[in-house]
Design a protein around this motif. Structure first.
Motif, short mmCIF file in Angstrom:
data_model
loop_
_atom_site.label_atom_id
_atom_site.label_comp_id
_atom_site.label_asym_id
_atom_site.label_seq_id
_atom_site.Cartn_x
_atom_site.Cartn_y
_atom_site.Cartn_z
N ALA A 17 -17.64 -36.28 28.84
CA ALA A 17 -18.26 -36.89 27.54
C ALA A 17 -17.33 -37.40 26.84
O ALA A 17 -16.16 -36.88 26.37
N ASP A 21 -20.23 -41.73 24.40
CA ASP A 21 -21.44 -41.10 25.10
C ASP A 21 -22.55 -40.80 24.00
O ASP A 21 -23.73 -40.09 24.22
N LEU A 25 -26.38 -39.06 24.45
CA LEU A 25 -26.54 -37.76 24.01
C LEU A 25 -27.66 -37.57 23.17
O LEU A 25 -28.50 -36.60 23.13
N HIS A 59 -24.53 -30.18 18.21
CA HIS A 59 -23.43 -30.82 18.79
C HIS A 59 -21.78 -30.07 18.19
O HIS A 59 -21.04 -29.66 18.82
N ILE A 73 -21.05 -35.42 31.42
CA ILE A 73 -21.91 -36.37 31.46
C ILE A 73 -22.48 -36.42 33.20
O ILE A 73 -21.37 -36.46 34.02
N PRO A 80 -26.16 -42.75 32.99
CA PRO A 80 -26.34 -41.52 32.77
C PRO A 80 -27.55 -40.81 32.89
O PRO A 80 -28.53 -41.41 32.71
N ARG A 83 -26.63 -34.07 30.81
CA ARG A 83 -25.37 -33.39 30.30
C ARG A 83 -25.32 -31.89 30.94
O ARG A 83 -26.41 -31.43 31.32
N TYR A 85 -22.77 -28.66 30.14
CA TYR A 85 -21.62 -28.07 29.26
C TYR A 85 -21.43 -26.64 30.08
O TYR A 85 -22.35 -25.83 30.01
#
Length: 166
Positions: A17, A21, A25, A59, A73, A80, A83, A85
């Motif tokens: 990311a 982005d 997001l 975030h 991403i 896109p 997401r 993580y």
């Protein structure tokens, strides 16, 4: 992270990311909370301001709590879709967050991402993949259970789940 066969089958790639982005997001986060806030009698401007502030708090929390995490991403043909993580946490690879656009849910993208995460965990000599999920997220719970994740704890809002790798 390079795409592997589960991702290739769906034309999915992952990339880090970037600052550019943030608008995507933020919009993805807004979409994820839309149903929950639909009944709240706020004007649109108030709802957007609330969601923006919640996104910013989430975030900052993720960046502060997991500074060495992979914030990725999910894309298909450069567009896109969501997401992913990830954070290595002891003997497990922890899915901090996985979130897809509603338009691509139910198409196998989440299953492919989870297969990819299992492959990454094995490559990094992890014994398990772990995550937490909102108790009322029935679709995600069904997916995780179908793929072999088991409940290992949680609290009033979230379930902790883990999949041992053999």
């Amino acid at each position: 992270m390079a795409a592997t066969s589960p991702l290739h089958a769906h034309g999915i790639t992952l990339r880090p990311a970037l600052e550019q982005d943030m608008a995507f997001l933020r919009g993805l986060y807004h979409q994820s909370r839309a149903a929950e806030l639909a009944a709240v009698p706020w004007p649109d401007v108030t709802r957007r301001a609330f969601l923006d502030s919640q996104f910013e708090l989430q975030h900052r929390h993720y960046i502060g709590q997991y500074p060495d995490a992979s914030f990725l991403i999910v894309e298909r043909t450069g567009s896109p879709l969501g997401r992913l993580y990830l954070h290595a946490d002891g003997d497990a690879l922890h899915i901090i967050d996985i979130l897809l656009l509603s338009a691509v849910r139910g198409q196998g993208v989440g299953t492919a991402l989870l297969a990819h995460v299992r492959q990454l965990a094995r490559q990094h000599a992890c014994d398990a993949v772990q995550l937490s999920v909102l108790r009322d997220n029935a679709a995600a719970l069904r997916l995780y259970q179908r793929l072999g994740f088991t409940r290992v704890g949680g609290d009033a809002m979230r379930l902790a789940m883990r999949q041992a790798l053999s």
